[in-house]
Scaffold this active site. Structure first.
Site, PDB file in Angstrom:
ATOM      1  N   PRO A  74     -11.881 -16.022   7.039  1.00  0.00           N
ATOM      2  CA  PRO A  74     -12.678 -17.013   6.302  1.00  0.00           C
ATOM      3  C   PRO A  74     -11.916 -17.701   5.188  1.00  0.00           C
ATOM      4  O   PRO A  74     -12.360 -18.699   4.647  1.00  0.00           O
ATOM      5  CB  PRO A  74     -13.836 -16.166   5.744  1.00  0.00           C
ATOM      6  CG  PRO A  74     -13.283 -14.776   5.653  1.00  0.00           C
ATOM      7  CD  PRO A  74     -12.353 -14.656   6.826  1.00  0.00           C
ATOM      8  N   ASP A  80       6.744  -6.827  -2.577  1.00  0.00           N
ATOM      9  CA  ASP A  80       5.356  -7.248  -2.412  1.00  0.00           C
ATOM     10  C   ASP A  80       4.953  -8.029  -3.649  1.00  0.00           C
ATOM     11  O   ASP A  80       5.075  -7.529  -4.775  1.00  0.00           O
ATOM     12  CB  ASP A  80       4.433  -6.046  -2.207  1.00  0.00           C
ATOM     13  CG  ASP A  80       3.076  -6.460  -1.677  1.00  0.00           C
ATOM     14  OD1 ASP A  80       2.421  -7.314  -2.317  1.00  0.00           O
ATOM     15  OD2 ASP A  80       2.660  -5.945  -0.618  1.00  0.00           O
ATOM     16  N   ASP A  82       5.565  -5.887   6.840  1.00  0.00           N
ATOM     17  CA  ASP A  82       4.250  -5.250   6.786  1.00  0.00           C
ATOM     18  C   ASP A  82       3.354  -6.125   5.921  1.00  0.00           C
ATOM     19  O   ASP A  82       2.957  -5.756   4.819  1.00  0.00           O
ATOM     20  CB  ASP A  82       4.382  -3.835   6.218  1.00  0.00           C
ATOM     21  CG  ASP A  82       3.082  -3.047   6.318  1.00  0.00           C
ATOM     22  OD1 ASP A  82       2.160  -3.504   7.013  1.00  0.00           O
ATOM     23  OD2 ASP A  82       2.999  -1.974   5.692  1.00  0.00           O
ATOM     24  N   ASP A 120       0.819  -1.217   0.000  1.00  0.00           N
ATOM     25  CA  ASP A 120       0.000   0.000   0.000  1.00  0.00           C
ATOM     26  C   ASP A 120       0.848   1.260   0.000  1.00  0.00           C
ATOM     27  O   ASP A 120       0.330   2.367  -0.168  1.00  0.00           O
ATOM     28  CB  ASP A 120      -0.959   0.011   1.185  1.00  0.00           C
ATOM     29  CG  ASP A 120      -0.255  -0.181   2.520  1.00  0.00           C
ATOM     30  OD1 ASP A 120       0.727   0.534   2.794  1.00  0.00           O
ATOM     31  OD2 ASP A 120      -0.693  -1.045   3.299  1.00  0.00           O
ATOM     32  N   ASP A 137       8.165 -13.294  -4.673  1.00  0.00           N
ATOM     33  CA  ASP A 137       8.002 -13.940  -3.372  1.00  0.00           C
ATOM     34  C   ASP A 137       9.099 -13.450  -2.432  1.00  0.00           C
ATOM     35  O   ASP A 137      10.295 -13.605  -2.713  1.00  0.00           O
ATOM     36  CB  ASP A 137       8.072 -15.460  -3.537  1.00  0.00           C
ATOM     37  CG  ASP A 137       8.064 -16.189  -2.206  1.00  0.00           C
ATOM     38  OD1 ASP A 137       7.570 -15.630  -1.224  1.00  0.00           O
ATOM     39  OD2 ASP A 137       8.567 -17.330  -2.161  1.00  0.00           O
ATOM     40  N   ALA A 138       8.704 -12.857  -1.308  1.00  0.00           N
ATOM     41  CA  ALA A 138       9.675 -12.272  -0.383  1.00  0.00           C
ATOM     42  C   ALA A 138      10.606 -13.327   0.203  1.00  0.00           C
ATOM     43  O   ALA A 138      11.767 -13.041   0.514  1.00  0.00           O
ATOM     44  CB  ALA A 138       8.948 -11.533   0.740  1.00  0.00           C
TER      45      ALA A 138
END
Length: 298
Positions: A171, A107, A160, A87, A139-140
């Site tokens: 869910p 990310d 983060d 973000d 992929d981190a």
């Protein structure tokens, strides 16, 4: 679901501004549902897999809580690695420290990065155009392993990420971040830190009601780092007391909870009016946990 007996309801002002699904072949085909909408009281916000990640109303509170304890306790802030944070808010704050030379944001989600830049520009505040920022869609876990193998080290690592999957609260059960909350991943992160470097992560709820997940990750981190400190703050759109951990293998007397000396250094370190987002008393109260909770964690 906030807990087995608690459900959080947030009111939208209208239909979702964005509602889509992104698939990640490198994670075995795992997918994530990504939504952006305008919430009553909380402003525009990002939701991933049914869980609020950040909203305009609490951006400064959450982001400062994650970034500042690590930044103020690190020997250097020259090189940063933000794991997750698509973000943009965490990268934005890292770039506001005057001695920041580079920020690498990893990310896996292109959708989160692109849609928040378009629909929630306040999260980024234009930092996507800062030449010190590098955005990597990968992929981190693989990025950390490659860095560790090459001896590529940074001064601050910030997790983060989405919370790990939980049948009680999520869910969707599985999370694209699950593999980053393992002892193996924590050890890779430690190898990627320079001497005196600092690791910080947002974790799960830390309260009298629920502390088991935080305690489990804390135990794993204590097997990796010499110093491990838990702290927390209530975040309204999360509906719970969100927890964080800051850790280091610094060989000295390392205590990130001290805010008095930082208040004297911040004007020289931080661009802008930090008084709107940080104070020494607020910093120190983040680490003030109830004695009964400290006993359970230990």
């Amino acid at each position: 679901m906030v807990g087995p007996g608690r459900t959080l309801l947030l009111k939208l002002r209208g239909p979702w501004l964005f509602d889509g699904e992104e698939h990640f072949p490198s994670l075995g085909g795992m997918s994530a549902r990504i939504q952006i909408g305008d919430f009553e009281e909380l402003g525009r916000g990002l939701v991933i897999d049914g869980t609020v990640q950040l909203t305009e109303a609490v951006d400064a509170l959450y982001t400062t809580a994650l970034v500042f304890p690590a930044a103020l306790s690190a020997r250097s802030r020259r090189r940063w690695l933000v794991v997750g944070g698509g973000d943009g808010a965490t990268a934005r704050e890292a770039l506001r420290f005057r001695d920041t030379g580079s920020v690498r944001l990893v990310d896996i989600s292109r959708t989160v990065v692109e849609r928040t830049q378009e629909l929630i520009p306040s999260f980024w505040s234009g930092c996507q155009h800062d030449p010190r920022l590098e955005i990597i869609h990968h992929d981190a876990g693989e990025v950390l392993r490659d860095m560790a193998d090459r001896g590529d080290q940074v001064d601050v690592i910030l997790y983060d990420l989405c919370d790990p999957g939980s049948e009680e609260c999520n869910p969707f059960f599985d999370s694209a971040a699950d593999h980053m909350y393992t002892e193996e991943a924590f050890r890779l992160a430690a190898r990627c830190l320079s001497p005196g470097g600092v690791f910080a992560a947002q974790l799960a709820e830390l309260s009298i009601l629920r502390c088991e997940d935080h305690r489990r990750y804390r135990r794993a981190l204590k097997r990796v780092f010499r110093h491990v400190h838990s702290y927390r703050t209530f975040v309204e759109p999360f509906g719970c007391v969100e927890s964080f951990i800051v850790a280091s293998n610094d060989e000295g007397d390392w205590n990130p909870s001290r805010g008095d000396s930082a208040s004297q250094r911040l004007p020289a370190l931080y661009v802008g009016d930090f008084r709107e987002v940080w104070s020494a008393p607020w910093h120190e109260q983040l680490f003030a946990l109830p004695p009964s909770l400290v006993s359970r964690l230990n």
